[in-house]
Write a protein that holds these residues in place. Structure first.
Motif, PDB file in Angstrom:
ATOM      1  N   THR A  62      37.683  41.768  53.702  1.00 43.82           N
ATOM      2  CA  THR A  62      38.531  41.077  52.571  1.00 43.82           C
ATOM      3  C   THR A  62      39.892  41.251  52.824  1.00 43.82           C
ATOM      4  O   THR A  62      40.640  40.297  52.750  1.00 43.82           O
ATOM      5  CB  THR A  62      37.858  41.492  51.290  1.00 43.82           C
ATOM      6  OG1 THR A  62      36.330  41.154  51.337  1.00 43.82           O
ATOM      7  CG2 THR A  62      38.607  40.427  50.028  1.00 43.82           C
ATOM      8  N   ARG A  65      41.448  38.959  55.528  1.00 46.24           N
ATOM      9  CA  ARG A  65      41.542  37.851  55.119  1.00 46.24           C
ATOM     10  C   ARG A  65      42.403  37.347  54.108  1.00 46.24           C
ATOM     11  O   ARG A  65      43.419  36.481  54.326  1.00 46.24           O
ATOM     12  CB  ARG A  65      40.108  37.405  54.572  1.00 46.24           C
ATOM     13  CG  ARG A  65      40.084  35.836  54.108  1.00 46.24           C
ATOM     14  CD  ARG A  65      40.037  34.929  55.435  1.00 46.24           C
ATOM     15  NE  ARG A  65      39.675  33.682  54.897  1.00 46.24           N
ATOM     16  CZ  ARG A  65      40.510  32.746  55.587  1.00 46.24           C
ATOM     17  NH1 ARG A  65      41.087  32.796  56.356  1.00 46.24           N
ATOM     18  NH2 ARG A  65      40.342  31.355  55.140  1.00 46.24           N
ATOM     19  N   GLU A  68      45.812  37.732  56.124  1.00 48.48           N
ATOM     20  CA  GLU A  68      45.847  36.315  56.907  1.00 48.48           C
ATOM     21  C   GLU A  68      46.130  35.266  55.967  1.00 48.48           C
ATOM     22  O   GLU A  68      47.204  34.788  56.347  1.00 48.48           O
ATOM     23  CB  GLU A  68      44.445  36.101  57.565  1.00 48.48           C
ATOM     24  CG  GLU A  68      44.703  34.754  58.410  1.00 48.48           C
ATOM     25  CD  GLU A  68      43.214  34.396  58.760  1.00 48.48           C
ATOM     26  OE1 GLU A  68      42.967  33.277  59.145  1.00 48.48           O
ATOM     27  OE2 GLU A  68      42.409  35.270  59.291  1.00 48.48           O
TER      28      GLU A  68
END
Length: 130
Positions: A62, A65, A68
């Motif tokens: 997580t 992500r 990102e």
């Protein structure tokens, strides 16, 4: 308290304290994470947590992500600050090399402009009408 994600807490300190003029409220190593908060000078009850994505609030997949999305400017994190003079504040920040998303614009609620922190978080600075 508000919180935003940052990729590097030392770089965040440099930007939020060194560039924007906020002050450190708490900088504590908890062992499993660094608890780093800042606030507008004179407003210690309104802190902003500069949180690095990862444990204990999320697993590594997580966190990757979130990093990102943050880098793409799509994390949804944003902050708002007030100023007495939007044009002066804009020029001061421009001289410091801040990346702007728009210049001071007169709007029905006052004058405001936008910028991004080094991680992609959106910041609005507003001057209310007198």
């Amino acid at each position: 308290m508000s919180s935003i994600f940052v990729l590097d807490q030392d770089q965040a300190l440099d930007f939020y304290v060194g560039t924007l003029g906020l002050e450190v409220n708490t900088d504590q190593d908890l062992g499993f994470m660094r608890w780093l908060t800042v606030n507008v000078p004179g407003q210690p009850d309104r802190t902003i947590l500069l949180e690095k994505p990862g444990p204990p609030s999320m697993d590594e997949a997580t966190a990757e992500r979130v990093r990102e999305l943050l880098t793409k400017g799509a994390s949804g994190g944003w902050l708002g600050f007030d100023t007495d003079d939007a044009y002066r504040t804009f020029e001061e920040l421009k001289a410091k090399g801040v990346e702007f998303t728009d210049e001071p614009t007169e709007r029905p609620y006052g004058i405001d402009f936008g910028l991004r922190d080094p991680f992609g978080n959106a910041i609005r600075i507003r001057q209310l009408p007198k």
